[in-house]
Design a protein around this motif. Structure first.
Motif, PDB file in Angstrom:
ATOM      1  N   ILE A   1     -35.477  54.527  -8.417  1.00  0.00           N
ATOM      2  CA  ILE A   1     -36.879  54.206  -8.037  1.00  0.00           C
ATOM      3  C   ILE A   1     -37.173  53.730  -6.927  1.00  0.00           C
ATOM      4  O   ILE A   1     -36.402  52.728  -6.172  1.00  0.00           O
ATOM      5  CB  ILE A   1     -37.216  53.265  -9.106  1.00  0.00           C
ATOM      6  CG1 ILE A   1     -36.980  53.687 -10.781  1.00  0.00           C
ATOM      7  CG2 ILE A   1     -38.787  52.815  -8.762  1.00  0.00           C
ATOM      8  CD1 ILE A   1     -37.253  52.610 -11.458  1.00  0.00           C
ATOM      9  N   ASP A   2     -38.000  54.358  -5.979  1.00  0.00           N
ATOM     10  CA  ASP A   2     -38.431  53.929  -4.710  1.00  0.00           C
ATOM     11  C   ASP A   2     -39.795  54.682  -4.071  1.00  0.00           C
ATOM     12  O   ASP A   2     -39.678  55.298  -3.235  1.00  0.00           O
ATOM     13  CB  ASP A   2     -37.221  54.686  -3.685  1.00  0.00           C
ATOM     14  CG  ASP A   2     -37.355  54.203  -2.445  1.00  0.00           C
ATOM     15  OD1 ASP A   2     -38.147  53.221  -2.084  1.00  0.00           O
ATOM     16  OD2 ASP A   2     -36.760  54.833  -1.456  1.00  0.00           O
ATOM     17  N   ALA A   3     -40.556  54.331  -5.007  1.00  0.00           N
ATOM     18  CA  ALA A   3     -42.119  54.774  -4.452  1.00  0.00           C
ATOM     19  C   ALA A   3     -42.863  53.440  -4.637  1.00  0.00           C
ATOM     20  O   ALA A   3     -42.485  52.399  -3.992  1.00  0.00           O
ATOM     21  CB  ALA A   3     -42.452  55.677  -5.849  1.00  0.00           C
TER      22      ALA A   3
ATOM     23  N   ILE B   1     -19.548  58.528  -8.459  1.00  0.00           N
ATOM     24  CA  ILE B   1     -18.933  57.781  -9.212  1.00  0.00           C
ATOM     25  C   ILE B   1     -19.497  58.095 -10.759  1.00  0.00           C
ATOM     26  O   ILE B   1     -18.436  58.239 -11.644  1.00  0.00           O
ATOM     27  CB  ILE B   1     -19.098  56.082  -9.203  1.00  0.00           C
ATOM     28  CG1 ILE B   1     -18.035  55.900  -7.960  1.00  0.00           C
ATOM     29  CG2 ILE B   1     -18.477  55.619 -10.282  1.00  0.00           C
ATOM     30  CD1 ILE B   1     -18.302  54.480  -7.281  1.00  0.00           C
ATOM     31  N   VAL B   2     -20.560  58.137 -10.703  1.00  0.00           N
ATOM     32  CA  VAL B   2     -21.433  58.511 -12.234  1.00  0.00           C
ATOM     33  C   VAL B   2     -21.176  59.820 -12.605  1.00  0.00           C
ATOM     34  O   VAL B   2     -21.130  60.188 -13.720  1.00  0.00           O
ATOM     35  CB  VAL B   2     -22.913  58.146 -11.956  1.00  0.00           C
ATOM     36  CG1 VAL B   2     -23.622  58.406 -13.354  1.00  0.00           C
ATOM     37  CG2 VAL B   2     -23.214  56.583 -11.880  1.00  0.00           C
ATOM     38  N   ARG B   3     -20.966  60.856 -11.659  1.00  0.00           N
ATOM     39  CA  ARG B   3     -20.878  62.188 -11.782  1.00  0.00           C
ATOM     40  C   ARG B   3     -22.242  62.561 -12.899  1.00  0.00           C
ATOM     41  O   ARG B   3     -22.094  63.044 -13.950  1.00  0.00           O
ATOM     42  CB  ARG B   3     -19.837  62.505 -12.453  1.00  0.00           C
ATOM     43  CG  ARG B   3     -18.672  62.523 -11.240  1.00  0.00           C
ATOM     44  CD  ARG B   3     -17.385  63.200 -11.622  1.00  0.00           C
ATOM     45  NE  ARG B   3     -17.662  64.781 -11.308  1.00  0.00           N
ATOM     46  CZ  ARG B   3     -17.944  65.491 -12.362  1.00  0.00           C
ATOM     47  NH1 ARG B   3     -17.668  65.537 -13.785  1.00  0.00           N
ATOM     48  NH2 ARG B   3     -17.952  66.781 -12.121  1.00  0.00           N
ATOM     49  N   PRO B   4     -23.382  62.356 -12.539  1.00  0.00           N
ATOM     50  CA  PRO B   4     -24.708  62.738 -13.318  1.00  0.00           C
ATOM     51  C   PRO B   4     -24.744  64.248 -13.674  1.00  0.00           C
ATOM     52  O   PRO B   4     -24.560  65.145 -12.734  1.00  0.00           O
ATOM     53  CB  PRO B   4     -25.697  62.107 -12.673  1.00  0.00           C
ATOM     54  CG  PRO B   4     -25.242  62.222 -11.369  1.00  0.00           C
ATOM     55  CD  PRO B   4     -23.834  62.103 -11.298  1.00  0.00           C
ATOM     56  N   LYS B   5     -25.318  64.702 -14.706  1.00  0.00           N
ATOM     57  CA  LYS B   5     -25.673  65.694 -15.165  1.00  0.00           C
ATOM     58  C   LYS B   5     -27.198  65.863 -14.761  1.00  0.00           C
ATOM     59  O   LYS B   5     -27.476  67.147 -14.286  1.00  0.00           O
ATOM     60  CB  LYS B   5     -25.515  66.120 -16.709  1.00  0.00           C
ATOM     61  CG  LYS B   5     -25.980  67.317 -16.992  1.00  0.00           C
ATOM     62  CD  LYS B   5     -25.000  68.578 -16.440  1.00  0.00           C
ATOM     63  CE  LYS B   5     -25.355  70.071 -17.161  1.00  0.00           C
ATOM     64  NZ  LYS B   5     -24.600  71.041 -16.695  1.00  0.00           N
ATOM     65  N   ASN B   6     -28.005  64.970 -15.200  1.00  0.00           N
ATOM     66  CA  ASN B   6     -29.483  64.903 -14.640  1.00  0.00           C
ATOM     67  C   ASN B   6     -29.760  63.509 -13.838  1.00  0.00           C
ATOM     68  O   ASN B   6     -29.439  62.577 -14.339  1.00  0.00           O
ATOM     69  CB  ASN B   6     -30.152  64.866 -15.769  1.00  0.00           C
ATOM     70  CG  ASN B   6     -29.966  66.360 -16.588  1.00  0.00           C
ATOM     71  OD1 ASN B   6     -30.157  67.447 -16.137  1.00  0.00           O
ATOM     72  ND2 ASN B   6     -29.384  66.358 -17.866  1.00  0.00           N
ATOM     73  N   ILE B   7     -30.434  63.848 -12.825  1.00  0.00           N
ATOM     74  CA  ILE B   7     -30.768  62.835 -11.985  1.00  0.00           C
ATOM     75  C   ILE B   7     -32.457  62.560 -11.930  1.00  0.00           C
ATOM     76  O   ILE B   7     -33.038  63.778 -11.844  1.00  0.00           O
ATOM     77  CB  ILE B   7     -30.513  62.532 -10.292  1.00  0.00           C
ATOM     78  CG1 ILE B   7     -28.614  62.720 -10.462  1.00  0.00           C
ATOM     79  CG2 ILE B   7     -30.785  61.776  -9.857  1.00  0.00           C
ATOM     80  CD1 ILE B   7     -28.176  62.911  -9.042  1.00  0.00           C
ATOM     81  N   LEU B   8     -32.885  61.645 -11.954  1.00  0.00           N
ATOM     82  CA  LEU B   8     -34.405  61.256 -11.683  1.00  0.00           C
ATOM     83  C   LEU B   8     -34.466  60.582 -10.502  1.00  0.00           C
ATOM     84  O   LEU B   8     -34.029  59.359 -10.392  1.00  0.00           O
ATOM     85  CB  LEU B   8     -34.922  60.867 -13.019  1.00  0.00           C
ATOM     86  CG  LEU B   8     -36.374  60.172 -12.720  1.00  0.00           C
ATOM     87  CD1 LEU B   8     -37.442  61.899 -12.484  1.00  0.00           C
ATOM     88  CD2 LEU B   8     -37.212  59.502 -13.945  1.00  0.00           C
ATOM     89  N   GLU B   9     -35.346  61.213  -9.626  1.00  0.00           N
ATOM     90  CA  GLU B   9     -35.828  60.299  -8.467  1.00  0.00           C
ATOM     91  C   GLU B   9     -37.299  60.024  -8.135  1.00  0.00           C
ATOM     92  O   GLU B   9     -38.010  60.867  -8.347  1.00  0.00           O
ATOM     93  CB  GLU B   9     -35.417  61.000  -6.966  1.00  0.00           C
ATOM     94  CG  GLU B   9     -35.617  60.023  -5.702  1.00  0.00           C
ATOM     95  CD  GLU B   9     -35.338  60.795  -4.434  1.00  0.00           C
ATOM     96  OE1 GLU B   9     -34.639  60.089  -3.866  1.00  0.00           O
ATOM     97  OE2 GLU B   9     -35.724  61.828  -4.457  1.00  0.00           O
ATOM     98  N   ILE B  10     -37.824  58.825  -8.062  1.00  0.00           N
ATOM     99  CA  ILE B  10     -39.313  58.566  -8.066  1.00  0.00           C
ATOM    100  C   ILE B  10     -39.445  58.288  -6.566  1.00  0.00           C
ATOM    101  O   ILE B  10     -39.116  56.982  -6.269  1.00  0.00           O
ATOM    102  CB  ILE B  10     -39.861  57.288  -8.899  1.00  0.00           C
ATOM    103  CG1 ILE B  10     -39.283  57.685 -10.509  1.00  0.00           C
ATOM    104  CG2 ILE B  10     -41.097  57.168  -9.047  1.00  0.00           C
ATOM    105  CD1 ILE B  10     -39.626  56.723 -11.425  1.00  0.00           C
TER     106      ILE B  10
END
Length: 213
Positions: free
Chosen positions: A134-136, A55-64
């Motif tokens: 965020i999942d750390a 839905i967001v169609r992100p260009k850049n994703i950050l996963e923690i």
């Protein structure tokens, strides 16, 4: 605390998009070779992450918090063409299994792995993120928020996992339980933060959806 019966959880999964075979394979290997396999995102929440990303169609994703890479693959499914997902984990021993499944998934060239403390790594990333997961380390959630927000823009979606903490957030607080205390503060911070619009979703162990104003 068990939020839904096993029958209901199975019904929800059965009436959601099927789990991709690559993720079934990753789940099996994680259970066979890695400690604490319950940390896996899992079928239902994984499909939630995938759909939100699409839905967001992100260009850049950050996963923690990468663990063995399940959620990263789910999030990568929504990347724009040429997009990038940065994922951070402190456990270097998991690097190889992550890379194995990133490459098998077809998203390998779009996923950049970082090993180390996210609080040190994130400020060094010269990127503005469209989607953050965020999942750390739960005790660091407030600190993660502080370093993440400068890397966002209006419309960025921020997802926070495990915010119900097995129901401990509604139980009498044990003074020695620092993790629950911090999560309570974190949940309230997301609600009242002037830069965020927030709704807490009862997905698995609690998934908060926030939008940067």
């Amino acid at each position: 605390m068990h939020f839904l019966s096993t029958l209901l959880e199975n019904y929800i999964s059965d009436n959601s998009q099927d789990e991709p075979d690559i993720l079934k394979e990753l789940t099996r290997e994680t259970h066979l070779k890695v400690i604490q396999p319950r940390m896996l995102t899992g079928h239902f929440q994984g499909r939630v992450l995938s759909l939100l990303s699409k839905i967001v169609r992100p260009k850049n994703i950050l996963e923690i918090g990468t663990y063995t890479g399940y959620s990263a693959i789910c999030l990568a499914e929504g990347l724009q063409k040429g997009g990038t997902l940065h994922t951070i984990d402190v456990n270097a021993e998991l690097f190889d299994i992550q890379r194995k499944y990133f490459d098998k998934s077809g998203y390998g060239t779009h996923i950049k792995q970082h090993i180390g403390n996210a609080l040190n790594i994130i400020p060094q990333l010269d990127t503005t993120f469209d989607l953050v997961f965020i999942d750390a380390e739960k005790k660091e959630y407030l600190n993660y928020l502080d370093v993440v927000l400068p890397k966002t823009k209006t419309g960025t979606i921020l997802l926070s996992d495990n915010v119900l903490w097995s129901g401990k957030v509604i139980e009498a607080l044990d003074p020695k339980d620092k993790t629950t205390k911090i999560l309570l503060e974190y949940n309230n911070t997301l609600k009242v933060h002037p830069k965020l619009e927030t709704v807490l979703l009862p997905v698995r162990d609690g998934l908060t959806l926030s939008r940067v104003k």
